[in-house]
Design a protein around this motif. Structure first.
Motif, PDB file in Angstrom:
ATOM      1  N   MET A 121     -11.160  15.793  24.502  1.00 11.47           N
ATOM      2  CA  MET A 121     -10.612  15.738  23.145  1.00 11.47           C
ATOM      3  C   MET A 121     -11.682  16.196  22.173  1.00 11.47           C
ATOM      4  SD  MET A 121      -8.545  12.152  22.727  1.00 11.47           S
ATOM      5  CE  MET A 121      -6.794  12.066  23.091  1.00 11.47           C
ATOM      6  N   THR A 122     -11.297  17.019  21.212  1.00  9.60           N
ATOM      7  CA  THR A 122     -12.183  17.328  20.106  1.00  9.60           C
ATOM      8  C   THR A 122     -11.417  17.161  18.805  1.00  9.60           C
ATOM      9  OG1 THR A 122     -11.665  19.695  20.314  1.00  9.60           O
ATOM     10  CG2 THR A 122     -13.687  18.923  21.353  1.00  9.60           C
ATOM     11  N   VAL A 123     -12.119  16.667  17.793  1.00 10.35           N
ATOM     12  CA  VAL A 123     -11.512  16.453  16.487  1.00 10.35           C
ATOM     13  C   VAL A 123     -12.506  16.887  15.416  1.00 10.35           C
ATOM     14  CG1 VAL A 123     -12.320  14.058  16.353  1.00 10.35           C
ATOM     15  CG2 VAL A 123     -10.385  14.791  14.946  1.00 10.35           C
ATOM     16  N   SER A 124     -12.004  17.544  14.387  1.00 13.79           N
ATOM     17  CA  SER A 124     -12.835  17.894  13.246  1.00 13.79           C
ATOM     18  C   SER A 124     -11.959  18.064  12.021  1.00 13.79           C
ATOM     19  CB  SER A 124     -13.603  19.197  13.502  1.00 13.79           C
ATOM     20  OG  SER A 124     -14.378  19.546  12.363  1.00 13.79           O
ATOM     21  N   ASP A 125     -12.434  17.562  10.884  1.00 11.12           N
ATOM     22  CA  ASP A 125     -11.699  17.796   9.631  1.00 11.12           C
ATOM     23  C   ASP A 125     -12.401  18.857   8.789  1.00 11.12           C
ATOM     24  OD1 ASP A 125     -13.854  16.446   8.441  1.00 11.12           O
ATOM     25  OD2 ASP A 125     -12.742  14.582   8.185  1.00 11.12           O
ATOM     26  N   THR A 126     -13.221  19.702   9.457  1.00 14.66           N
ATOM     27  CA  THR A 126     -13.953  20.755   8.759  1.00 14.66           C
ATOM     28  C   THR A 126     -13.670  22.145   9.335  1.00 14.66           C
ATOM     29  OG1 THR A 126     -15.889  20.604  10.203  1.00 14.66           O
ATOM     30  CG2 THR A 126     -15.834  19.151   8.283  1.00 14.66           C
ATOM     31  N   GLY A 146       0.829  -1.194   0.000  1.00 15.40           N
ATOM     32  CA  GLY A 146       0.000   0.000   0.000  1.00 15.40           C
ATOM     33  C   GLY A 146       0.865   1.246   0.000  1.00 15.40           C
ATOM     34  N   VAL A 147       0.826   2.000  -1.097  1.00 14.00           N
ATOM     35  CA  VAL A 147       1.678   3.191  -1.186  1.00 14.00           C
ATOM     36  C   VAL A 147       0.836   4.423  -1.497  1.00 14.00           C
ATOM     37  CG1 VAL A 147       3.879   2.092  -1.671  1.00 14.00           C
ATOM     38  CG2 VAL A 147       2.303   2.500  -3.547  1.00 14.00           C
ATOM     39  N   GLY A 148      -0.152   4.660  -0.621  1.00 16.44           N
ATOM     40  CA  GLY A 148      -0.909   5.905  -0.667  1.00 16.44           C
ATOM     41  C   GLY A 148      -0.111   7.015  -0.011  1.00 16.44           C
ATOM     42  N   LEU A 149      -0.777   7.917   0.677  1.00 14.46           N
ATOM     43  CA  LEU A 149      -0.103   9.084   1.255  1.00 14.46           C
ATOM     44  C   LEU A 149       1.030   8.689   2.192  1.00 14.46           C
ATOM     45  CD1 LEU A 149      -3.160  11.414   2.019  1.00 14.46           C
ATOM     46  CD2 LEU A 149      -1.457  11.685   0.212  1.00 14.46           C
ATOM     47  N   VAL A 150       0.756   7.785   3.129  1.00 13.19           N
ATOM     48  CA  VAL A 150       1.767   7.404   4.122  1.00 13.19           C
ATOM     49  C   VAL A 150       2.656   6.283   3.593  1.00 13.19           C
ATOM     50  CG1 VAL A 150       2.138   6.538   6.458  1.00 13.19           C
ATOM     51  CG2 VAL A 150       0.279   8.127   6.003  1.00 13.19           C
ATOM     52  N   PRO A 208     -10.880  17.092  -2.430  1.00 13.16           N
ATOM     53  CA  PRO A 208     -10.245  15.971  -3.143  1.00 13.16           C
ATOM     54  C   PRO A 208      -9.719  14.866  -2.227  1.00 13.16           C
ATOM     55  CG  PRO A 208      -9.544  18.051  -4.090  1.00 13.16           C
ATOM     56  CD  PRO A 208     -10.303  18.383  -2.837  1.00 13.16           C
ATOM     57  N   TYR A 209      -9.453  15.193  -0.961  1.00 11.53           N
ATOM     58  CA  TYR A 209      -9.000  14.172  -0.009  1.00 11.53           C
ATOM     59  C   TYR A 209      -9.993  13.022   0.068  1.00 11.53           C
ATOM     60  CZ  TYR A 209      -7.841  12.016   4.503  1.00 11.53           C
ATOM     61  OH  TYR A 209      -7.542  11.116   5.494  1.00 11.53           O
ATOM     62  N   PHE A 210     -11.279  13.333  -0.135  1.00  7.62           N
ATOM     63  CA  PHE A 210     -12.332  12.337   0.046  1.00  7.62           C
ATOM     64  C   PHE A 210     -12.706  11.624  -1.240  1.00  7.62           C
ATOM     65  CE2 PHE A 210     -12.782  15.480   3.420  1.00  7.62           C
ATOM     66  CZ  PHE A 210     -12.777  14.662   4.543  1.00  7.62           C
ATOM     67  N   ASP A 211     -11.934  11.820  -2.297  1.00 11.58           N
ATOM     68  CA  ASP A 211     -12.222  11.115  -3.549  1.00 11.58           C
ATOM     69  C   ASP A 211     -12.191   9.594  -3.373  1.00 11.58           C
ATOM     70  OD1 ASP A 211     -12.669  13.467  -4.864  1.00 11.58           O
ATOM     71  OD2 ASP A 211     -10.692  13.557  -5.819  1.00 11.58           O
ATOM     72  N   PRO A 212     -11.188   9.026  -2.662  1.00 10.98           N
ATOM     73  CA  PRO A 212     -11.249   7.578  -2.394  1.00 10.98           C
ATOM     74  C   PRO A 212     -12.447   7.266  -1.491  1.00 10.98           C
ATOM     75  CG  PRO A 212      -9.017   8.407  -2.073  1.00 10.98           C
ATOM     76  CD  PRO A 212      -9.907   9.608  -2.186  1.00 10.98           C
ATOM     77  N   SER A 213     -13.300   6.381  -1.922  1.00 12.39           N
ATOM     78  CA  SER A 213     -14.562   6.144  -1.215  1.00 12.39           C
ATOM     79  C   SER A 213     -14.357   5.632   0.206  1.00 12.39           C
ATOM     80  CB  SER A 213     -15.429   5.157  -2.002  1.00 12.39           C
ATOM     81  OG  SER A 213     -14.778   3.903  -2.131  1.00 12.39           O
ATOM     82  N   TRP A 214     -13.239   4.931   0.471  1.00 11.74           N
ATOM     83  CA  TRP A 214     -13.046   4.368   1.809  1.00 11.74           C
ATOM     84  C   TRP A 214     -12.928   5.454   2.871  1.00 11.74           C
ATOM     85  CZ3 TRP A 214      -8.819   5.116   5.037  1.00 11.74           C
ATOM     86  CH2 TRP A 214      -7.675   5.647   4.465  1.00 11.74           C
ATOM     87  N   ARG A 215     -12.508   6.662   2.478  1.00 10.11           N
ATOM     88  CA  ARG A 215     -12.387   7.752   3.445  1.00 10.11           C
ATOM     89  C   ARG A 215     -13.740   8.339   3.832  1.00 10.11           C
ATOM     90  NH1 ARG A 215      -7.199  10.505   0.502  1.00 10.11           N
ATOM     91  NH2 ARG A 215      -5.584   9.256   1.539  1.00 10.11           N
ATOM     92  N   ARG A 216     -14.797   7.932   3.132  1.00  7.64           N
ATOM     93  CA  ARG A 216     -16.144   8.395   3.437  1.00  7.64           C
ATOM     94  C   ARG A 216     -16.988   7.275   4.036  1.00  7.64           C
ATOM     95  NH1 ARG A 216     -17.893   8.749  -1.577  1.00  7.64           N
ATOM     96  NH2 ARG A 216     -15.959   8.682  -2.784  1.00  7.64           N
ATOM     97  N   SER A 217     -16.359   6.144   4.344  1.00 12.98           N
ATOM     98  CA  SER A 217     -17.092   4.945   4.761  1.00 12.98           C
ATOM     99  C   SER A 217     -16.772   4.580   6.205  1.00 12.98           C
ATOM    100  CB  SER A 217     -16.725   3.769   3.845  1.00 12.98           C
ATOM    101  OG  SER A 217     -16.975   4.095   2.489  1.00 12.98           O
ATOM    102  N   PRO A 218     -17.656   3.825   6.860  1.00 11.06           N
ATOM    103  CA  PRO A 218     -17.384   3.361   8.223  1.00 11.06           C
ATOM    104  C   PRO A 218     -16.022   2.677   8.309  1.00 11.06           C
ATOM    105  CG  PRO A 218     -19.654   2.903   7.655  1.00 11.06           C
ATOM    106  CD  PRO A 218     -18.997   3.421   6.392  1.00 11.06           C
ATOM    107  N   GLY A 219     -15.308   2.994   9.380  1.00 16.36           N
ATOM    108  CA  GLY A 219     -13.929   2.532   9.531  1.00 16.36           C
ATOM    109  C   GLY A 219     -12.938   3.617   9.197  1.00 16.36           C
TER     110      GLY A 219
END
Length: 347
Positions: free
Chosen positions: A226-231, A13-17, A159-170
Motif C-alpha cells: 500500500m502507498t498513500v500520499s496527499d502530495t 459535527g458537520v464538516g465535509l462528511v 486550504p484543506y489544511f487550514d483546520p489545525s487538526w489536519r496537520r496534527s498527530p491523529g
C-alpha cells in the motif's frame, strides 16, 4: 424522491462528511438535530429546518434522538462517541473510530458492555462494486489470493489544511485516507497479521506524514503493498476512480489490484483477468468486465443505520471492524517509527 425512515437521527459535527450525513438524513425526513458550534453549522441547520446545539451533551439534554452520527474531528471521536453510548444511543462514528487505539478500545468495550450498536463510517463497503468484488473472490474465480496492491495517490490543496487538526498527530493521510483502503482490503482479502512501513513528511513538513508505504502480511499467506500520499497529482485513488462523489472527477483508472492463482481483479474499474485455458504466461489473457449497479454508498449506509437503529439489522461495519482497521493503521505508524515489523493483535 426522498425515502421516509422511521428513526430520528442527529448529526454531531458537520464538516465535509458530516454535512453530507445531515443532508442525506434530511432528504429522508430523518434529521432531528445538529451539534456543532460553527457559524456554518447554524446556517446548515437553518437551511435544513432543525435545531442546532454547540455540542453533543447539549443536544442530548434537549432532545432524545433514536440514533446519532458522530463526524467531529478524529481527536474528538472517543469523547463524543462515549457520550452517545452512555446515553444508550446507537451511534455511527466516522472513521477512524478514534484518534488512537486506546480510545477505540474504550468505545468498543463500552458499547459491548451496554449492548449499544456501534458502527464505523467505512462507507465504501456499501458500494455495489465492493459487493461484486467480494462475490467474485468468494466464488473461487481468482483461486488462492497471492498478492494485493492498493494505491491512494492524490493532491490536497493548501486550504484543506487550514483546520489545525489536519496537520496534527491523529490526522495525516494514513489515518484519514488509507484507513478506508485498509478496511476494504481486509474485507476483500482477509485479516492482516503484520506490517512493515516507512513514511515521510518531506513535502509539507507537518507534524504528520504526507506520504507512506506499507508491506502487509495476511493470515492466509498473501502479501500486500500500500502507498498513500496527499502530495501527488495522479489518477490512482479510490476517490478519483470510484465515481462515488461528484466533487472528485472520475478518471476511469483503478486503485486496487488483487491477484490469485487463477485470475486477477482490478477495482473499482471491475475488470477480471484470467487465462482462457491452462494458466501460463504464454497463454492469452482475457478480460471480463464485472457488472455492478451505481449507488451512493453514503446513502446506502444511512439506510442501513436506520435499519440498525430500529432493530431490523445488525451492524454491517461494526465497532470491532473499525478497531481492527485502526490496529493496522497503528501498526503502520509504529513500524514506520521503529523500522521493524509489527504484529497486529487479532480479535
Amino acid at each position: 424522491m426522498s425515502q421516509q425512515l422511521d428513526p430520528r437521527i442527529a448529526v454531531v459535527g458537520v464538516g465535509l462528511v458530516g454535512k453530507r450525513h445531515a443532508q442525506i438524513a434530511a432528504s429522508r425526513n430523518a434529521l432531528t438535530a445538529i451539534a456543532d458550534p460553527s457559524a456554518s453549522a447554524r446556517d446548515l441547520a437553518h437551511d435544513l429546518g432543525v435545531p442546532v446545539y454547540d455540542e453533543v451533551a447539549a443536544l442530548l439534554a434537549a432532545q432524545d434522538p433514536d440514533g446519532i452520527i458522530v463526524a467531529t474531528p478524529n481527536q474528538r471521536h472517543e469523547e463524543d462517541g462515549l457520550a452517545c453510548i452512555e446515553a444508550g444511543k446507537p451511534v455511527l462514528i466516522e472513521k477512524p473510530l478514534a484518534g488512537d487505539l486506546a480510545g477505540a478500545e474504550n468505545l468498543v468495550g463500552l458499547a459491548r458492555q451496554h449492548s449499544v450498536p456501534l458502527l464505523v463510517g467505512h462507507h465504501r463497503r456499501y458500494n455495489p462494486k465492493i459487493a461484486a468484488a467480494k462475490k467474485q473472490i468468494q466464488s473461487g474465480a481468482l483461486g488462492r489470493i497471492v498478492a494485493v496492491n492498493a494505491t491512494c495517490w492524490l493532491y490536497k490543496p493548501d486550504p484543506y489544511f487550514d483546520p489545525s487538526w489536519r496537520r496534527s498527530p491523529g490526522a495525516g493521510p494514513v489515518f484519514i485516507n488509507l484507513i478506508h483502503d485498509i478496511d476494504l482490503i481486509r474485507h476483500l482479502c482477509g485479516e492482516i497479521v503484520s506490517v512493515q512501513a516507512i513514511e515521510s513528511a518531506a513535502i509539507r513538513g507537518f507534524d504528520v506524514e504526507d506520504t507512506a508505504g506499507a508491506l502487509l502480511h495476511f493470515a492466509n499467506g498473501a502479501i500486500g503493498t500500500m502507498t498513500v500520499s496527499d502530495t501527488i497529482v495522479a489518477p490512482w485513488s479510490w476517490e478519483l476512480t470510484a465515481a462515488e462523489n461528484p466533487v472528485y472527477p472520475a478518471t476511469g483508472a483503478f486503485s486496487y489490484a488483487i491477484g490469485g492463482t487463477r485470475g486477477s481483479l482490478s477495482v473499482p474499474d471491475m475488470t477480471y483477468w484470467t487465462n482462457r485455458g491452462t494458466p501460463g504466461w504464454h497463454e492469452p489473457l482475457e478480460s471480463v468486465p464485472l457488472e455492478a449497479a451505481a449507488a451512493d454508498p453514503l446513502e446506502r449506509q444511512m439506510d442501513h443505520f436506520a435499519d440498525v437503529v430500529t432493530g431490523r439489522s445488525p451492524p454491517r461495519v461494526s465497532g470491532l471492524d473499525g478497531l481492527m482497521a485502526l490496529r493496522v493503521v497503528a501498526a503502520i505508524k509504529d513500524a514506520a517509527c521503529s523500522g521493524v515489523s509489527v504484529d497486529i493483535p487479532q480479535r
